[in-house]
Write a protein that holds these residues in place. Sequence first.
Motif, short mmCIF file in Angstrom:
data_model
loop_
_atom_site.label_atom_id
_atom_site.label_comp_id
_atom_site.label_asym_id
_atom_site.label_seq_id
_atom_site.Cartn_x
_atom_site.Cartn_y
_atom_site.Cartn_z
N UNK A 1 11.61 -11.42 1.93
CA UNK A 1 10.44 -10.65 1.48
C UNK A 1 9.28 -11.59 1.14
N UNK A 2 9.57 -12.71 0.49
CA UNK A 2 8.53 -13.68 0.16
C UNK A 2 7.87 -14.22 1.43
N UNK A 3 8.67 -14.46 2.47
CA UNK A 3 8.12 -14.95 3.74
C UNK A 3 7.22 -13.91 4.38
N UNK A 4 7.65 -12.66 4.36
CA UNK A 4 6.81 -11.60 4.93
C UNK A 4 5.52 -11.44 4.14
N UNK A 5 5.60 -11.54 2.81
CA UNK A 5 4.40 -11.45 1.98
C UNK A 5 3.41 -12.56 2.32
N UNK A 6 3.94 -13.77 2.55
CA UNK A 6 3.06 -14.90 2.89
C UNK A 6 2.36 -14.65 4.21
N UNK A 7 3.09 -14.17 5.21
CA UNK A 7 2.49 -13.90 6.52
C UNK A 7 1.45 -12.78 6.41
N UNK A 8 1.78 -11.73 5.68
CA UNK A 8 0.88 -10.59 5.56
C UNK A 8 -0.40 -10.93 4.79
N UNK A 9 -0.35 -12.00 3.99
CA UNK A 9 -1.52 -12.38 3.20
C UNK A 9 -2.55 -13.17 4.02
#
Length: 233
Positions: A100-108
């Motif tokens: 989830x943290x990785x997806x949040x980083x990409x989405x940001x």
Amino acid sequence: MAYRRCGFRYEKKLRITGVSRIAGIDEAGRGALAGPVVAAAAILPEKFRHRRLNDSKQLASELREEIYCELISNPEIRWTVGIVDSVEIDRINILRASHRAMRLAIEALLEPPDHALIDGLPVIPFPLPQTAIIDGDCISLSIAAASVIAKVTRDRIMRDFCAQFPQYCFSQHKGYGTELHLLKLHEFGPCPIHRRSFEPVAQPLLALEEIVQIRSSPARRARREISVPVPEA
């Protein structure tokens, strides 16, 4: 495993196929007993060069901080972080929290990349094409940059927590299961940022006893030092 200098070989293979915006992704704090898991995404310019950039775990803390400042102040580098706290880690488990943290980083990222290079194993689901690379933070400069950004970001968070909970000495061990941390955990019990789903937090005395047994056993130390070569991806 033989030493392999960080480079752009994975990035170059993708660029040959027409992929231009490539993000390296890595996380920090997955194995800690307290605090968040932090992931970073970093997009480096094609002509980027850095002689000292490597996997954050292989860098001294002072050098890591120096490289971090160089990376985030470079206007040609696009970077973001994703943070998942200990409450969410306990709710969904650490693997899902890391993803989830990785997806949040990409989405940001303001402009989404075309492809992601991820340290370790594939992340499923993921919003864009990916290449997972074992020991990627030692191989890909893009992943190494994300590794440094994630690690320094998390270290700073843990130093801030140390000011809130000074009895645990978070600035020294950053929430990992060191002997000092387990001693403090046994003495004071868990605080609000401890991961209650992790067994050493629920049973700190047993974890401390295991560390003492390992340190007192030369045979077990020798077994622990045996490494298994990892083939190149």
